[in-house]
Design a protein around this motif. Structure first.
Motif, PDB file in Angstrom:
ATOM      1  N   THR A 208       0.604  -1.318  -0.330  1.00 12.60           N
ATOM      2  CA  THR A 208      -0.077   0.338  -0.349  1.00 12.60           C
ATOM      3  C   THR A 208       0.873   1.399  -0.327  1.00 12.60           C
TER       4      THR A 208
ATOM      5  N   THR B 141      -7.092  -8.558   2.605  1.00 12.69           N
ATOM      6  CA  THR B 141      -8.236  -7.769   1.948  1.00 12.69           C
ATOM      7  C   THR B 141      -7.467  -6.124   1.483  1.00 12.69           C
TER       8      THR B 141
ATOM      9  N   TYR C  93      -7.137  -5.329  -3.009  1.00 11.63           N
ATOM     10  CA  TYR C  93      -7.959  -4.343  -2.923  1.00 11.63           C
ATOM     11  C   TYR C  93      -7.395  -3.225  -3.983  1.00 11.63           C
ATOM     12  N   SER C  94      -5.782  -2.620  -3.179  1.00 10.14           N
ATOM     13  CA  SER C  94      -4.128  -2.607  -3.611  1.00 10.14           C
ATOM     14  C   SER C  94      -4.088  -2.719  -5.281  1.00 10.14           C
TER      15      SER C  94
ATOM     16  N   ARG D 153      -5.561  -4.823  -7.054  1.00 10.52           N
ATOM     17  CA  ARG D 153      -6.578  -4.380  -7.628  1.00 10.52           C
ATOM     18  C   ARG D 153      -6.623  -3.094  -8.392  1.00 10.52           C
ATOM     19  N   ARG D 154      -6.696  -2.502  -7.474  1.00 10.26           N
ATOM     20  CA  ARG D 154      -6.879  -0.634  -7.994  1.00 10.26           C
ATOM     21  C   ARG D 154      -5.582  -0.499  -8.385  1.00 10.26           C
TER      22      ARG D 154
END
Length: 782
Positions: free
Chosen positions: A528, A613, A617-618, A620-621
């Motif tokens: 992240t 999670t 998410y990071s 995928r973004r």
């Protein structure tokens, strides 16, 4: 099963009849004393004389002896829970036609007739005894009315032998109201009768009734009732203000054989039952009794049944049961017993049934019950035992019928009672040992450019390896104790071997959770915030792992040191030596166990779930504008299975532990499957998830097989893709050398397109600079 180390021929182990029976070939001279020709814990089917049956199969509602005698003879302790139970069970079953048959010629419209001569007038709004009835009536059921009795109301019915006058708000029984009637049973419960001659005078007109029910009245003087009713056999005076103190002993007390005094205020003081020399059954449930006084029962020379259940008894002294030499059944269910003197049960030489359900018993109490320092035949006549915990039965191997029959994990004979558990513990143990040994061997004999990640993986494998060792010990002990576990249960659970085995399992569990939590949080931070997060050095990794191991070992050893002076040690509450306590949530150390499994491990699960999670998410973004490649799909699946197995392992355990603390009734089998299968699932699967499924491992296997001439024609290698781990601190330095940090940070933060000059992605730049072999070197397991 093989040859048993018992004086029997071997039988095939299984769930059929052969697993329950052993055919004895001993001569009578070789038999064990007290159990016929069967050894301790096995009991003889007397009809054949040569078949022995395990204790847990006696009285289990299945016929296992050849003629079914294990379910017929002595399965019901008739003296226990009152003779009333026996009378109900032995009551004649009538055909429907006989029940509805009526032989009376005159029946009032508000009543109905049954059983030939029984008249039922319940809830009929009666204020007096119905008149002009058939004189052949033998039973009047007049409950739930408002009847006021007159002296001559019952005289027209000379055959009346039973009358129910309960729930009528009767305040007085007139003199002579029952004169001349052959009444056997009189029911006067739930009325307003008091302790004075005016209220009870009518009782003196009864001629030797067998049953008198005065429950739920205002009567406290039991001797007054006995003075008025000579020859009474059974008196029911439940839920009345009877105390049995300051008694004027009635001369008629000696005729009584059954006395029910539930829900009163009885206190067991010396001489409380003077005069009841022929009493056989005494029921004192729900009296709030806190102490069994010295010599309270000394006059009860004929007593067979004594029920003291549902009281507040905490201590049993050496003289608590003096005078009860004839006692056959003793019920102490639901009492908060704290101390039992070693001599407390010594006077009970004829005791056959002992009920202690829902009573928590320490090992000291169990030893005081089962043995006596100067009397080896202590409680030798016991045939029925009812406990709260199966493990208590291990102290009474000579008792044929001990309940509960099993605890879901162990039985009277076996450490692991179920066949699937015996097979499962070996499978899970071997998978865990082999998988983690392969990981350690691979890391030792192969060069790994990433020393930090390799260090974490090796430590995780060592932690998981301890779980395999723990299960291996349990599997070996199961074979060692097979068919005679009761002989070893106490010594095994109180031994240091059991404690060390439990420490291995607890250390493995806590260190594994801590390492996985640390790795998950570290990866999340580095993915992240790839440049802002602090870089983990090799020295820092060693310090972190040292702290994790120190914490895990300390958590495992702390209860050992705290409970070292107690026989019932923290890890010795069950045969598996693991303190999850689903079956017994309030044993010593329950709070510490709850803090570990519900507190620390739950926090670890939450950290792992949140970290993965956030990572997913990071990633995928940052790849929102890039088609999902085969490697990305594989990466996503590995993400899913890592989180899934962590949650599959710990979430049910945490939920079950909370349910146990909330006193939810859990099936005993849950405990065994949780410890043998569910708990080690991470230790068995971690090598596959973190090593065997990675590109690097597959590449090493391909090279290993190719170097030995194995044809890989059908194994087509695909283009390697960058993995999530290239974004962690373990591999951040390699990635930054390729991009110099100019395009990686905006791409990962989602503030700039992921394309560089000539529309080349960061991953593609990495591959073009390093080549496939170099990318393989930095690919590793998640």
């Amino acid at each position: 099963m093989g040859r048993l180390d018992t004086p029997f021929s071997s039988t095939q182990e299984g769930d059929g009849l052969n697993s329950k029976l052993l055919v004895n070939h001993l001569s009578p001279a070789q038999s064990s004393p007290g159990v016929g020709s069967c050894s301790t814990g096995w009991f003889l089917c007397t009809s054949t004389g040569d078949v022995c049956l395990e204790q847990r199969f006696l009285c289990d509602q299945k016929e296992d002896c050849p003629d079914g005698e294990d379910e017929i003879d002595n399965c019901v302790p008739y003296e226990a829970d009152s003779n009333l139970t026996v009378k109900i069970l032995e009551k004649e079953i009538l055909a429907p036609d006989n029940i509805t048959r009526c032989d009376l010629t005159r029946v009032p419209p508000e009543c109905y007739c049954r059983l030939g001569t029984h008249l039922v007038c319940r809830n009929a709004h009666l204020t007096s005894i119905p008149q002009d009835l058939d004189p052949n009536v033998t039973s009047l059921l007049l409950g739930n009315n408002s009847i006021v009795l007159s002296p001559d109301d019952l005289q027209p019915y000379p055959r009346l032998n039973q009358i129910f006058l309960d729930h009528n708000q009767i305040t007085a029984l007139p003199a002579g109201v029952f004169s001349g009637l052959p009444l056997v049973k009189v029911f006067l419960s739930h009325n307003l009768l008091r302790d004075d001659l005016k209220s009870l005078q009518g009782l003196s007109s009864l001629s030797r009734p067998s049953y008198l029910h005065l429950c739920h009245n205002l009567i406290s003087n039991i001797d007054l009732v006995l003075d008025l009713v000579p020859g009474l056999l059974s008196l029911w005076i439940n839920y009345s203000p009877v105390t049995m103190t300051n008694r004027t002993v009635s001369r008629n007390a000696q005729s009584l054989t059954e006395l029910w005094m539930e829900g009163n205020r009885v206190q067991l003081t010396p001489g409380a039952f003077r005069g009841f020399t022929n009493l056989e059954s005494l029921y004192l449930r729900y009296n709030g009794i806190t102490d069994v006084g010295s010599r309270a029962f000394e006059d009860l020379r004929s007593l067979k049944d004594l029920e003291l259940n549902y009281n507040l008894i905490r201590h049993l002294r050496s003289d608590s049961f003096l005078g009860l030499e004839t006692l056959v059944s003793l019920n102490l269910d639901h009492n908060p017993l704290l101390t039992i003197h070693a001599n407390a049960f010594k006077p009970l030489g004829n005791l056959a049934s002992l009920w202690m359900g829902n009573v928590e018993l320490s090992m000291e109490l169990l030893m005081n019950i089962s043995t006596h320092p100067r009397d080896e035949t202590h409680l030798a006549n016991l045939t029925h035992l009812i406990f709260k915990r199966f493990r208590y039965c291990g102290y009474f191997p000579h008792v044929p019928d001990c309940y509960p029959k099993a605890d879901g994990v162990s039985s009277f004979q076996h450490l692991l009672v179920r066949l699937e558990l015996r097979v499962g513990v070996w499978i899970v143990s071997l998978l865990t040992l082999i998988g983690n040994l392969m990981v350690l061997g691979g890391r030792v004999f192969s060069r790994d450019d990433n020393k930090i990640l390799s260090l974490f993986i090796r430590n995780l494998a060592v932690a998981d390896l301890l779980t395999g060792l723990y299960l291996l010990v349990i599997a070996v002990k199961d074979i060692e104790f097979r068919a005679r576990y009761s002989d070893h249960a106490y010594y095994w659970m109180t031994s240091w071997q059991c404690t060390i085995t439990g420490v291995l399992a607890m250390t493995s569990s806590e260190v594994s959770v801590l390492i996985l939590s640390f790795m998950s949080v570290e990866r999340w931070l580095c993915i992240t915030w790839p440049l802002a997060a602090p870089k983990l050095s090799l020295g820092g990794a060693k310090m972190a792992l040292t702290f994790i191991w120190f914490t895990g070992i300390s958590l495992a050893l702390a209860p050992v040191l705290y409970y070292r002076g107690q026989q019932q040690r923290f890890y010795g509450t069950n045969g598996l030596c693991f303190p999850l306590h689903l079956d017994d949530p309030w044993v010593p150390g329950w709070l510490y166990s709850g803090l570990l499994f519900v507190g620390l491990n739950q926090l670890g699960v939450i950290l792992i779930l949140v970290s993965y999670t956030g990572m997913f998410y990071s990633i995928r973004r940052t790849r929102a504008n890039t088609p999902l490649s085969l490697g990305d799909r594989e990466f996503a699946m590995r993400f899913f299975f890592i989180v899934f197995t962590d949650c599959l392992c710990w979430t049910p355990i945490i939920v079950l532990r909370i349910m146990a603390l909330a006193e939810v009734d859990l099936r005993p089998e849950f405990y065994a499957y949780v410890v043998v299968v569910l708990l080690p699932i991470n230790s068995a699967l971690n090598p596959f998830l973190y090593t065997f499924t990675t590109t690097k491992f597959r590449a090493q296997i391909r090279r290993f097989l190719s170097g030995r001439g194995v044809c890989l024609c059908v194994w087509v290698p695909r283009q390697d893709t960058d993995s999530e781990t290239t974004r962690t601190s373990f591999f951040r330095s390699a990635t930054l050398k390729l991009t110099n940090g100019r395009d990686l940070l905006p791409a990962l933060n989602g503030t700039a397109p992921i394309h560089t000059v000539d529309d080349t992605t960061v991953a593609e730049v990495s591959r073009s600079s390093l080549g496939k072999d170099e990318v393989v070197k930095v690919e590793t397991r998640l």
